[in-house]
Design a protein around this motif. Structure first.
Motif, mmCIF file in Angstrom:
data_model
loop_
_atom_site.group_PDB
_atom_site.id
_atom_site.type_symbol
_atom_site.label_atom_id
_atom_site.label_comp_id
_atom_site.label_asym_id
_atom_site.label_seq_id
_atom_site.Cartn_x
_atom_site.Cartn_y
_atom_site.Cartn_z
ATOM 1 N N LEU A 124 0.824 -1.211 0.000
ATOM 2 C CA LEU A 124 0.000 0.000 0.000
ATOM 3 C C LEU A 124 0.860 1.264 0.000
ATOM 4 O O LEU A 124 0.587 2.220 -0.741
ATOM 5 N N ILE A 125 1.910 1.260 0.814
ATOM 6 C CA ILE A 125 2.775 2.439 0.883
ATOM 7 C C ILE A 125 3.530 2.648 -0.417
ATOM 8 O O ILE A 125 3.817 3.792 -0.814
ATOM 9 N N ASN A 126 3.840 1.575 -1.119
ATOM 10 C CA ASN A 126 4.562 1.690 -2.378
ATOM 11 C C ASN A 126 3.769 2.459 -3.438
ATOM 12 O O ASN A 126 4.352 2.995 -4.385
ATOM 13 N N GLU A 127 2.449 2.532 -3.292
ATOM 14 C CA GLU A 127 1.612 3.239 -4.257
ATOM 15 C C GLU A 127 1.603 4.747 -4.042
ATOM 16 O O GLU A 127 1.062 5.484 -4.860
ATOM 17 N N LEU A 128 2.168 5.211 -2.923
ATOM 18 C CA LEU A 128 2.154 6.640 -2.616
ATOM 19 C C LEU A 128 3.243 7.381 -3.387
ATOM 20 O O LEU A 128 4.137 6.776 -3.991
ATOM 21 N N ARG A 129 3.161 8.711 -3.339
ATOM 22 C CA ARG A 129 4.215 9.537 -3.929
ATOM 23 C C ARG A 129 5.506 9.371 -3.132
ATOM 24 O O ARG A 129 5.466 9.004 -1.956
ATOM 25 N N PRO A 130 6.657 9.667 -3.743
ATOM 26 C CA PRO A 130 7.937 9.397 -3.063
ATOM 27 C C PRO A 130 8.065 10.020 -1.678
ATOM 28 O O PRO A 130 8.512 9.358 -0.736
ATOM 29 N N LYS A 131 7.672 11.292 -1.504
ATOM 30 C CA LYS A 131 7.819 11.934 -0.198
ATOM 31 C C LYS A 131 6.876 11.315 0.824
ATOM 32 O O LYS A 131 7.261 11.053 1.977
ATOM 33 N N ALA A 132 5.632 11.069 0.408
ATOM 34 C CA ALA A 132 4.673 10.440 1.319
ATOM 35 C C ALA A 132 5.103 9.010 1.640
ATOM 36 O O ALA A 132 4.945 8.543 2.776
ATOM 37 N N ARG A 133 5.681 8.307 0.651
ATOM 38 C CA ARG A 133 6.158 6.940 0.881
ATOM 39 C C ARG A 133 7.286 6.920 1.900
ATOM 40 O O ARG A 133 7.317 6.068 2.795
ATOM 41 N N ALA A 134 8.219 7.871 1.785
ATOM 42 C CA ALA A 134 9.329 7.930 2.742
ATOM 43 C C ALA A 134 8.822 8.223 4.151
ATOM 44 O O ALA A 134 9.286 7.618 5.133
ATOM 45 N N LEU A 135 7.853 9.132 4.275
ATOM 46 C CA LEU A 135 7.312 9.481 5.583
ATOM 47 C C LEU A 135 6.579 8.297 6.211
ATOM 48 O O LEU A 135 6.786 7.975 7.392
ATOM 49 N N MET A 136 5.727 7.638 5.445
ATOM 50 C CA MET A 136 4.968 6.511 5.979
ATOM 51 C C MET A 136 5.873 5.333 6.316
ATOM 52 O O MET A 136 5.629 4.599 7.277
ATOM 53 N N THR A 137 6.940 5.144 5.533
ATOM 54 C CA THR A 137 7.901 4.082 5.847
ATOM 55 C C THR A 137 8.550 4.327 7.198
ATOM 56 O O THR A 137 8.700 3.406 8.014
ATOM 57 N N LEU A 138 8.918 5.573 7.464
ATOM 58 C CA LEU A 138 9.510 5.921 8.760
ATOM 59 C C LEU A 138 8.510 5.718 9.896
ATOM 60 O O LEU A 138 8.863 5.204 10.966
ATOM 61 N N VAL A 139 7.238 6.095 9.666
ATOM 62 C CA VAL A 139 6.216 5.961 10.702
ATOM 63 C C VAL A 139 6.010 4.495 11.067
ATOM 64 O O VAL A 139 5.938 4.134 12.249
ATOM 65 N N PHE A 140 5.925 3.616 10.067
ATOM 66 C CA PHE A 140 5.677 2.208 10.338
ATOM 67 C C PHE A 140 6.923 1.492 10.854
ATOM 68 O O PHE A 140 6.814 0.557 11.648
ATOM 69 N N TYR A 141 8.086 1.928 10.394
ATOM 70 C CA TYR A 141 9.323 1.263 10.804
ATOM 71 C C TYR A 141 9.822 1.765 12.157
ATOM 72 O O TYR A 141 10.579 1.076 12.847
ATOM 73 N N GLY A 142 9.387 2.943 12.556
ATOM 74 C CA GLY A 142 9.883 3.584 13.770
ATOM 75 C C GLY A 142 9.820 2.737 15.027
ATOM 76 O O GLY A 142 10.800 2.667 15.779
ATOM 77 N N PRO A 143 8.667 2.088 15.343
ATOM 78 C CA PRO A 143 8.596 1.316 16.591
ATOM 79 C C PRO A 143 9.650 0.236 16.733
ATOM 80 O O PRO A 143 10.079 -0.069 17.853
ATOM 81 N N SER A 144 10.083 -0.355 15.614
ATOM 82 C CA SER A 144 11.049 -1.453 15.702
ATOM 83 C C SER A 144 12.455 -0.975 16.035
ATOM 84 O O SER A 144 13.308 -1.787 16.405
ATOM 85 N N ILE A 145 12.728 0.325 15.898
ATOM 86 C CA ILE A 145 14.066 0.841 16.185
ATOM 87 C C ILE A 145 14.063 1.815 17.363
ATOM 88 O O ILE A 145 15.106 2.370 17.697
#
Length: 325
Positions: A124-145
């Motif tokens: 789903l995130i891959n379908e977003l625009r590059p800036k929105a994709r980068a932001l959402m990737t950080l939001v979802f990946y954040g808890p694991s780090i």
């Protein structure tokens, strides 16, 4: 006369075939040596990694398996014990059986759900625009780090009325008094499963994002010409087969994390947990390896866990090989 002339030829034919077969083996060996000689620079480049991999991965595994057949307490030289560690582990250690049951329940629930969740969110995130994709990737990946993530969940499931969950349930009349979440075996494992699912969007999630970015776009055009009409067909026949390396990598990561859970259970439920309700194979390994220093017995626990992980990975690998068929 012609018949007699043909007879030696027919008799000698098997010997000629044996001669050809005998020559083919040296030919294969020679070609292999030539190929090794031509590619020697590649093996030189691979040598540092292979040396480190052997020293820090292969050798420790082999030594752990050997030590599992001994009695070793870190003070005396290992003494051969045969199968006694495994007999004790599988027949006499009731706590290990509880830990094995908890680990299997944990892996069966969190493994598939987290794996599918990683891929779905990445898709789903891959379908977003590059800036929105980068932001959402950080939001979802954040808890694991993040650092002290368990502090949040300890506040949420605090055993007094100030706990967020207890306060919510008491305010709306679901309960009359606070629940001791981590002191009640009925709730402990379920809470840890929820926390682990929250933490599951980690390395596999990033691998799937990277894999989706590398899918050749021309394959979708070719698929449309071959009769693919919707996104689900594109996903099954194009996207997933193109991502098999990432899918396999993500499966290994998720299997390992689900079977090797320990940190979440120890930080939230304590060590040991009440009635061993959150006890897992790895916490059992930590108990005997780092507290009791029974290294032979701890190595037997590690070997059993390694066999379970290896078998699960082989099964998943066979299942993933059928993707897109």
């Amino acid at each position: 006369m012609r018949h007699s002339d043909a007879l030696p030829t027919m008799v000698n034919e098997p010997s000629r075939q044996r001669g050809i077969g005998a020559k083919s083996k040296p030919g294969k060996l020679k070609s292999t040596m030539i190929r090794l000689k031509n590619d020697k620079h590649l093996y030189v480049l691979m040598a540092p990694y292979m040396v480190l991999f052997f020293l820090f991965t292969v050798l420790p595994v082999v030594l752990s398996v050997l030590i599992s057949f001994t009695y070793f307490n870190m003070l005396e030289f290992p003494r051969w014990a045969g199968w006694s560690n495994y007999t004790r582990l599988l027949l006499d250690d009731d706590v290990f059986l509880i830990a094995l049951k908890n680990t299997i329940i944990f892996a069966v629930i969190t493994g598939p759900i987290s794996y599918i969740a990683c891929f779905v969110f990445a898709w789903l995130i891959n379908e977003l625009r590059p800036k929105a994709r980068a932001l959402m990737t950080l939001v979802f990946y954040g808890p694991s780090i993040s650092g002290n993530i368990y502090f949040i969940w300890q506040i949420m499931f605090s055993g007094d009325s100030y706990g967020i969950v207890n306060g919510f349930l008491m305010r709306f009349g679901f309960i009359n008094e606070p629940i001791l979440w981590f002191q009640n075996p009925q709730y402990t494992l379920g809470i840890i499963i929820v926390v682990q699912l929250w933490l599951s969007l980690g390395t596999s999630f990033l691998a799937f994002i990277a894999g989706l970015q590398t899918v050749d776009k021309t394959l979708f055009e070719a698929g449309a010409m071959d009769g693919i009409r919707n996104r689900w067909q594109e996903l099954w026949y194009i996207t997933l087969p193109s991502m098999r390396p990432q899918l396999m990598f993500g499966a290994v990561i998720q299997i390992t994390s689900s079977l090797a859970v320990a940190e979440v259970a120890m930080n939230l439920a304590g060590f040991p947990s009440v009635q061993y309700s959150a006890h897992t194979v790895v916490t059992h390994l930590i108990d005997y390896g780092t507290l009791r220093f029974e290294m032979g017995y701890a190595s037997a626990i590690a070997t059993v866990l390694f066999i379970i992980m290896l078998g699960t990975n082989l099964i998943v690998q066979k299942l993933l090989s059928k993707v897109g068929e």
